[in-house]
Design a protein around this motif. Structure first.
Motif, PDB file in Angstrom:
ATOM      1  N   ASP A   1      -9.252  -4.317   0.292  1.00 48.66           N
ATOM      2  CA  ASP A   1      -9.390  -2.743   0.469  1.00 48.66           C
ATOM      3  C   ASP A   1      -8.234  -2.041   1.140  1.00 48.66           C
ATOM      4  O   ASP A   1      -8.270  -1.037   0.995  1.00 48.66           O
ATOM      5  N   VAL A   2      -7.128  -2.987   0.931  1.00 53.01           N
ATOM      6  CA  VAL A   2      -5.819  -2.115   1.578  1.00 53.01           C
ATOM      7  C   VAL A   2      -5.566  -0.996   0.362  1.00 53.01           C
ATOM      8  O   VAL A   2      -4.671  -0.124   0.356  1.00 53.01           O
ATOM      9  N   LEU A   3      -5.841  -1.547  -0.786  1.00 54.14           N
ATOM     10  CA  LEU A   3      -5.616  -0.454  -1.869  1.00 54.14           C
ATOM     11  C   LEU A   3      -5.919   0.858  -1.865  1.00 54.14           C
ATOM     12  O   LEU A   3      -5.944   1.723  -2.625  1.00 54.14           O
ATOM     13  N   MET A   4      -7.153   0.705  -1.171  1.00 52.29           N
ATOM     14  CA  MET A   4      -7.870   2.458  -0.899  1.00 52.29           C
ATOM     15  C   MET A   4      -6.975   2.966   0.027  1.00 52.29           C
ATOM     16  O   MET A   4      -7.391   4.404   0.102  1.00 52.29           O
ATOM     17  N   VAL A   5      -5.988   2.633   0.766  1.00 51.32           N
ATOM     18  CA  VAL A   5      -5.149   3.480   1.958  1.00 51.32           C
ATOM     19  C   VAL A   5      -4.563   4.591   1.190  1.00 51.32           C
ATOM     20  O   VAL A   5      -4.887   5.574   1.472  1.00 51.32           O
ATOM     21  N   PRO A   6      -3.919   4.379  -0.108  1.00 49.70           N
ATOM     22  CA  PRO A   6      -3.311   5.552  -0.690  1.00 49.70           C
ATOM     23  C   PRO A   6      -4.292   6.340  -1.220  1.00 49.70           C
ATOM     24  O   PRO A   6      -4.019   7.843  -1.150  1.00 49.70           O
ATOM     25  N   ALA A   7      -5.314   5.837  -1.707  1.00 45.93           N
ATOM     26  CA  ALA A   7      -6.433   6.712  -2.339  1.00 45.93           C
ATOM     27  C   ALA A   7      -6.910   7.840  -1.246  1.00 45.93           C
ATOM     28  O   ALA A   7      -7.258   8.867  -1.563  1.00 45.93           O
ATOM     29  N   HIS A   8      -7.414   6.907  -0.339  1.00 47.24           N
ATOM     30  CA  HIS A   8      -8.042   7.896   0.777  1.00 47.24           C
ATOM     31  C   HIS A   8      -6.816   8.852   1.343  1.00 47.24           C
ATOM     32  O   HIS A   8      -7.381  10.254   1.473  1.00 47.24           O
ATOM     33  N   LYS A   9      -5.709   8.618   1.445  1.00 46.52           N
ATOM     34  CA  LYS A   9      -4.859   9.411   2.146  1.00 46.52           C
ATOM     35  C   LYS A   9      -4.172  10.713   1.097  1.00 46.52           C
ATOM     36  O   LYS A   9      -4.162  11.823   1.607  1.00 46.52           O
ATOM     37  N   MET A  10      -4.444  10.539  -0.154  1.00 53.48           N
ATOM     38  CA  MET A  10      -4.209  11.268  -1.123  1.00 53.48           C
ATOM     39  C   MET A  10      -5.371  12.053  -1.684  1.00 53.48           C
ATOM     40  O   MET A  10      -5.089  13.060  -2.550  1.00 53.48           O
ATOM     41  N   GLY A  11      -6.345  11.751  -1.327  1.00 55.89           N
ATOM     42  CA  GLY A  11      -7.764  12.449  -1.748  1.00 55.89           C
ATOM     43  C   GLY A  11      -8.062  12.068  -3.243  1.00 55.89           C
ATOM     44  O   GLY A  11      -8.423  12.830  -4.155  1.00 55.89           O
ATOM     45  N   LEU A  12      -7.760  10.836  -3.656  1.00 55.53           N
ATOM     46  CA  LEU A  12      -7.966  10.521  -4.805  1.00 55.53           C
ATOM     47  C   LEU A  12      -9.580   9.873  -5.135  1.00 55.53           C
ATOM     48  O   LEU A  12     -10.055   9.327  -4.301  1.00 55.53           O
ATOM     49  N   ARG A  13     -10.198   9.579  -6.240  1.00 55.28           N
ATOM     50  CA  ARG A  13     -11.204   9.162  -6.474  1.00 55.28           C
ATOM     51  C   ARG A  13     -11.055   8.032  -7.325  1.00 55.28           C
ATOM     52  O   ARG A  13     -10.311   7.989  -8.338  1.00 55.28           O
ATOM     53  N   VAL A  14     -11.608   7.034  -6.666  1.00 63.19           N
ATOM     54  CA  VAL A  14     -11.323   5.362  -7.425  1.00 63.19           C
ATOM     55  C   VAL A  14     -12.868   5.172  -7.948  1.00 63.19           C
ATOM     56  O   VAL A  14     -13.937   5.241  -7.367  1.00 63.19           O
ATOM     57  N   ARG A  15     -12.694   4.831  -9.341  1.00 66.24           N
ATOM     58  CA  ARG A  15     -13.720   4.340 -10.135  1.00 66.24           C
ATOM     59  C   ARG A  15     -13.171   2.782 -10.495  1.00 66.24           C
ATOM     60  O   ARG A  15     -12.461   2.500 -10.959  1.00 66.24           O
TER      61      ARG A  15
ATOM     62  N   ARG B   1       0.667  -1.220   0.096  1.00 65.71           N
ATOM     63  CA  ARG B   1      -0.001   0.019  -0.063  1.00 65.71           C
ATOM     64  C   ARG B   1       0.873   1.179   0.109  1.00 65.71           C
ATOM     65  O   ARG B   1       0.528   2.219  -0.576  1.00 65.71           O
ATOM     66  N   SER B   2       2.162   1.025   0.620  1.00 72.51           N
ATOM     67  CA  SER B   2       2.948   2.486   0.697  1.00 72.51           C
ATOM     68  C   SER B   2       3.633   2.401  -0.534  1.00 72.51           C
ATOM     69  O   SER B   2       3.621   3.455  -1.299  1.00 72.51           O
ATOM     70  N   ALA B   3       4.005   1.245  -1.084  1.00 76.78           N
ATOM     71  CA  ALA B   3       4.536   1.237  -2.527  1.00 76.78           C
ATOM     72  C   ALA B   3       3.643   1.973  -3.615  1.00 76.78           C
ATOM     73  O   ALA B   3       4.073   2.655  -4.283  1.00 76.78           O
ATOM     74  N   LEU B   4       2.369   1.809  -3.505  1.00 77.72           N
ATOM     75  CA  LEU B   4       1.235   2.159  -4.545  1.00 77.72           C
ATOM     76  C   LEU B   4       1.215   3.725  -4.148  1.00 77.72           C
ATOM     77  O   LEU B   4       1.096   4.530  -5.128  1.00 77.72           O
ATOM     78  N   GLU B   5       1.295   4.333  -2.993  1.00 78.83           N
ATOM     79  CA  GLU B   5       1.218   5.531  -2.746  1.00 78.83           C
ATOM     80  C   GLU B   5       2.576   6.483  -3.373  1.00 78.83           C
ATOM     81  O   GLU B   5       2.251   7.357  -3.799  1.00 78.83           O
TER      82      GLU B   5
END
Length: 332
Positions: free
Chosen positions: A49-63, A23-27
């Motif tokens: 759901d751990v793939l959502m960690v960087p999205a939430h942290k960075m304010g990204l929208r996931v589709r 999840r950190s690597a993805l961020e």
């Protein structure tokens, strides 16, 4: 291997950033690509759901785009999700099996998207003698999913042009704190001893745990450095034995399960180069298989722990997840 087990600079590709968790690597991958708050990324519906960690942290929208029964992406449906803010497409090499890389790369090129290859489950796998993790602009690895260790993950950069961003992130990664959770360290040591001695404790005792609730780990921002002994473990590990044991374990399950009408292996063959993380199957009654595993001291697990939004808004993905169980290729 696809890369040396030390962090490498951008002088030669692939370039590697080593950290504790995928999840950190993805961020770091998003930051390398210049993806910012308000940007959009495309994820498959069936994911942890751990793939959502960087999205939430960075304010990204996931589709979220759908996948078929072979877990291949529905690229036509994914194309309809693209907006002016969409920046990247992520696919998962589920359980060590390759995605349709040519089609995905063409799709990303036609839509001017960066391609992120999530190879957290595919460490050691290859396609046509090319290691998985080589096909995306960026790729993610999580060694700890394949080999018992406290932690260990990597961001691999397969494209040039990111030298400045890479060097900045490399300095940041070098300063990450070490993980100090004694329970995870103890469990990793026990699992490694079990594997080395070929004496898995679950053959003596196994009690099935509960299925994790959707979204239960999507706030776990474990941004740690790679454990000091991880590189030593990787240097010493017998990768050839790992490949053989996992392939043989997978094929034993497929031969046995193919004779049943209440279970369908997602992958019925193990092509040359594939090193399966597990043997995933769609079943008619997941609870019955959990009980069978408990009776037979076999660690049958659920996967994935869906993001809460997916479980709430995408009933098709939720129903598919409820039918998916994973039979172990190795013990411990």
């Amino acid at each position: 291997m696809i890369f040396p087990f030390t962090a490498s600079g951008m002088g030669a590709l692939p370039a590697v950033l080593l950290c504790g968790y995928g999840r950190s690597a993805l961020e770091y991958g998003y930051r390398l690509l210049g993806i910012r708050e308000g940007d959009e990324v495309l994820y498959p519906e069936l994911l942890c759901d751990v793939l959502m960690v960087p999205a939430h942290k960075m304010g990204l929208r996931v589709r979220f785009y759908p996948t078929d029964d072979a877990l291949y992406p529905d690229l036509e449906a994914a194309g309809r999700l693209i907006t002016s803010r969409t920046r990247a497409f992520l696919s998962i090499n589920y359980f060590g099996f390759a995605q349709p890389f040519d089609e995905i790369r063409t799709f990303c090129r036609n839509h001017s998207l960066s391609y992120i290859e999530d190879n957290a489950q595919g460490f050691l796998s290859q396609k046509a003698n090319v290691p998985l993790g080589s096909f995306g602009d960026l790729s993610l690895f999580s060694f700890r999913k394949t080999i018992p260790m406290v932690n260990g993950a990597a961001l691999v950069v397969n494209q040039s042009g990111y030298e400045a961003q890479y060097e900045k992130l490399a300095q940041e990664v070098d300063c990450l704190p070490q993980e100090r959770n004694p329970l995870r360290r103890f469990k990793a040591i026990v699992r490694r001893i079990q594997r080395q001695l070929n004496f898995p404790l679950e053959h003596l005792y196994y009690k099935r745990g509960s299925v994790p609730e959707a979204g239960s780990t999507e706030a776990q921002d474990w941004n740690y450095g790679i454990s000091p002994n991880t590189l030593e473990i990787l240097r010493e590990h017998d990768f050839e034995k790992e490949r053989i044991v996992r392939r043989e374990g997978f094929l034993r399950w497929v031969r046995w399960l193919n004779n049943r009408d209440d279970v369908t292996p997602i992958f019925s063959q193990c092509e040359e180069g594939v090193v399966p993380l597990g043997c995933p199957c769609f079943v008619k009654n997941r609870e019955e298989w959990f009980r069978w595993g408990e009776t037979n001291r076999t660690r049958i697990s659920s996967w994935p722990t869906l993001p809460k939004w997916v479980a709430t808004h995408l009933p098709g993905a939720l129903e598919r997840a409820k039918k998916l169980v994973v039979f172990p290729c190795v013990s411990g």
